[in-house]
Design a protein around this motif. Structure first.
Motif, PDB file in Angstrom:
ATOM      1  N   ILE A 270      57.585 -47.743  19.290  1.00 31.79           N
ATOM      2  CA  ILE A 270      57.582 -47.008  18.075  1.00 31.79           C
ATOM      3  C   ILE A 270      58.346 -47.742  17.068  1.00 31.79           C
ATOM      4  O   ILE A 270      58.815 -48.666  16.849  1.00 31.79           O
ATOM      5  CB  ILE A 270      58.389 -45.840  18.365  1.00 31.79           C
ATOM      6  N   PHE A 271      58.088 -47.112  15.691  1.00 31.64           N
ATOM      7  CA  PHE A 271      58.297 -47.611  14.213  1.00 31.64           C
ATOM      8  C   PHE A 271      59.330 -46.970  13.697  1.00 31.64           C
ATOM      9  O   PHE A 271      59.001 -45.523  13.612  1.00 31.64           O
ATOM     10  CB  PHE A 271      57.153 -47.999  13.331  1.00 31.64           C
ATOM     11  N   ILE A 288      53.885 -47.474   8.789  1.00 30.17           N
ATOM     12  CA  ILE A 288      54.931 -46.403   8.460  1.00 30.17           C
ATOM     13  C   ILE A 288      54.108 -45.134   8.347  1.00 30.17           C
ATOM     14  O   ILE A 288      54.614 -43.980   8.862  1.00 30.17           O
ATOM     15  CB  ILE A 288      55.487 -46.602   7.085  1.00 30.17           C
ATOM     16  N   ASP A 289      52.655 -45.137   8.078  1.00 27.82           N
ATOM     17  CA  ASP A 289      51.874 -43.945   8.054  1.00 27.82           C
ATOM     18  C   ASP A 289      50.960 -43.844   9.350  1.00 27.82           C
ATOM     19  O   ASP A 289      50.111 -42.781   9.571  1.00 27.82           O
ATOM     20  CB  ASP A 289      51.210 -43.765   6.821  1.00 27.82           C
ATOM     21  N   GLY A 290      51.262 -44.695  10.285  1.00 27.07           N
ATOM     22  CA  GLY A 290      50.421 -44.744  11.300  1.00 27.07           C
ATOM     23  C   GLY A 290      50.939 -43.946  12.692  1.00 27.07           C
ATOM     24  O   GLY A 290      51.935 -43.493  12.620  1.00 27.07           O
ATOM     25  N   PRO A 291      50.314 -43.984  14.011  1.00 28.40           N
ATOM     26  CA  PRO A 291      50.757 -43.207  14.848  1.00 28.40           C
ATOM     27  C   PRO A 291      51.936 -43.704  15.740  1.00 28.40           C
ATOM     28  O   PRO A 291      52.444 -42.973  16.321  1.00 28.40           O
ATOM     29  CB  PRO A 291      49.353 -43.232  15.971  1.00 28.40           C
ATOM     30  N   VAL A 295      59.322 -42.342  11.824  1.00 26.22           N
ATOM     31  CA  VAL A 295      60.433 -42.162  10.696  1.00 26.22           C
ATOM     32  C   VAL A 295      60.766 -40.602  10.174  1.00 26.22           C
ATOM     33  O   VAL A 295      61.802 -40.512   9.962  1.00 26.22           O
ATOM     34  CB  VAL A 295      60.072 -42.973   9.552  1.00 26.22           C
ATOM     35  N   PHE A 296      59.899 -39.971  10.198  1.00 23.33           N
ATOM     36  CA  PHE A 296      59.951 -38.380   9.956  1.00 23.33           C
ATOM     37  C   PHE A 296      60.867 -37.547  10.976  1.00 23.33           C
ATOM     38  O   PHE A 296      61.561 -36.665  10.439  1.00 23.33           O
ATOM     39  CB  PHE A 296      59.018 -37.784   9.172  1.00 23.33           C
ATOM     40  N   ASP A 297      60.421 -37.899  12.293  1.00 22.75           N
ATOM     41  CA  ASP A 297      61.355 -37.518  13.264  1.00 22.75           C
ATOM     42  C   ASP A 297      62.890 -37.909  13.220  1.00 22.75           C
ATOM     43  O   ASP A 297      63.926 -37.004  13.340  1.00 22.75           O
ATOM     44  CB  ASP A 297      60.846 -37.875  14.752  1.00 22.75           C
TER      45      ASP A 297
END
Length: 316
Positions: A270-271, A288-291, A295-297
């Motif tokens: 995960i990133f 950062i916007d991928g699967p 980051v938002f979790d």
């Protein structure tokens, strides 16, 4: 469910994760997960009803201010925003006097500041718990949320590997300590001259010897990322270093987290990023916007981890 929340840390300060045992940190993470479930299910959890948190901000913030204010509200308490320019600290009142004054009014103090020594001085003179919400050397609240996120996604922590790519800053310092405490292997890759502070590397190394975690400090991002379960980065130019931005952009370019670099990690890696992020610099939009991005979790978990922390330090 109210009785399920443990309170092992009442009255203590939270300045760095080095001050807490592995068991205490795990308990905070488990409590944070419980509180998250309650909030999702609409179950009231006013553990801090009637309590007030004083929040001193010497640095600007989005996530820290909102998560602490919302967290206190959800816990039935009140958060009081105190800008340095709004209180006498900004006009020369001493840190000890500020601590003694606030201790007579509030049940806890959160501070986001520059010098870590100043936060230590505040805690030394405070009769109520002091929470370090960021200094130039440490960001333990973020690291707590980061390890909570890794735990939620992977189901366990011990034996996992986290790779941090970029500036050896407060985030790198806190992640080293957090990982060492919980038996997570941690690899830090920074350009030469931008490595983490040696005294903090020494602290993390000593902790890792007790937990079996492996700590790697390298200048090679590919070595750091190899078989990692999580790949983490931060902005190349932190607050206070803006005058170095042009030099840093050139120096850190080989340390960008992109699809190629993620390819060296575990295929299920995960990133993570503490945000705010600069797409096209430390990380590409594709990552950062991928699967693989959580980051938002991670952002959401700041709320729940800090709620667990406040309950433990300030709750009855």
């Amino acid at each position: 469910m109210m009785e399920t929340i443990a309170n092992p840390l009442k009255g203590r300060h939270f300045l760095t994760l080095a001050d807490f045992s592995s068991e205490e940190i795990v308990q905070l993470i488990e409590n944070a997960i419980d509180l998250k479930k309650m909030q999702k299910q609409g179950i009231a959890h006013p553990y801090l009803k009637g309590k007030t948190l004083g929040m001193i901000f010497e640095k600007s913030s989005t996530r820290t201010r909102v998560s602490f204010e919302v967290g206190m509200n959800q816990l039935g308490g009140h958060a009081l925003f105190l800008s340095r320019n709004d209180i006498q600290l900004g006009r020369g009142e001493t840190i000890p006097d500020t601590a003694k004054v606030l201790s007579r009014y509030v049940d806890g103090i959160m501070i986001r500041s520059h010098e870590h020594a100043g936060v230590e001085e505040l805690a030394a003179h405070s009769a109520v718990p002091v929470i370090n919400a960021l200094t130039d050397d440490f960001h333990p609240c973020q690291a707590l949320a980061d390890l909570m996120t890794l735990y939620e996604v992977k189901g366990d922590l011990k034996g996992r590997k986290l790779a941090y790519i970029g500036d050896g800053n407060n985030m790198a310092h806190s992640l080293m300590i957090a990982c060492a405490k919980l038996g997570v292997d941690c690899a830090i890759a920074s350009p030469q001259g931008y490595e983490p502070k040696q005294e903090i590397i020494n602290v993390a190394t000593n902790i890792a010897q007790d937990t079996g975690a492996v700590l790697i400090i390298t200048n090679d991002p590919k070595t750091a990322v190899e078989k990692a379960d999580a790949v983490y980065t931060d902005v190349w130019t932190s607050m206070g270093w803006e005058e170095e931005e042009e030099v840093r952009l050139k120096t850190f370019q080989p340390y960008q987290v992109n699809t190629e670099l993620m390819g060296y990690a575990d295929k299920e890696a995960i990133f993570l990023h503490c945000l705010p992020a600069k797409r096209g610099q430390e990380v590409t939009a594709e990552v950062i916007d991928g699967p693989q991005s959580f980051v938002f979790d991670e952002v959401e978990n700041r709320l729940h981890a800090q709620k667990a922390l406040m309950v433990a330090l300030m709750g009855d």
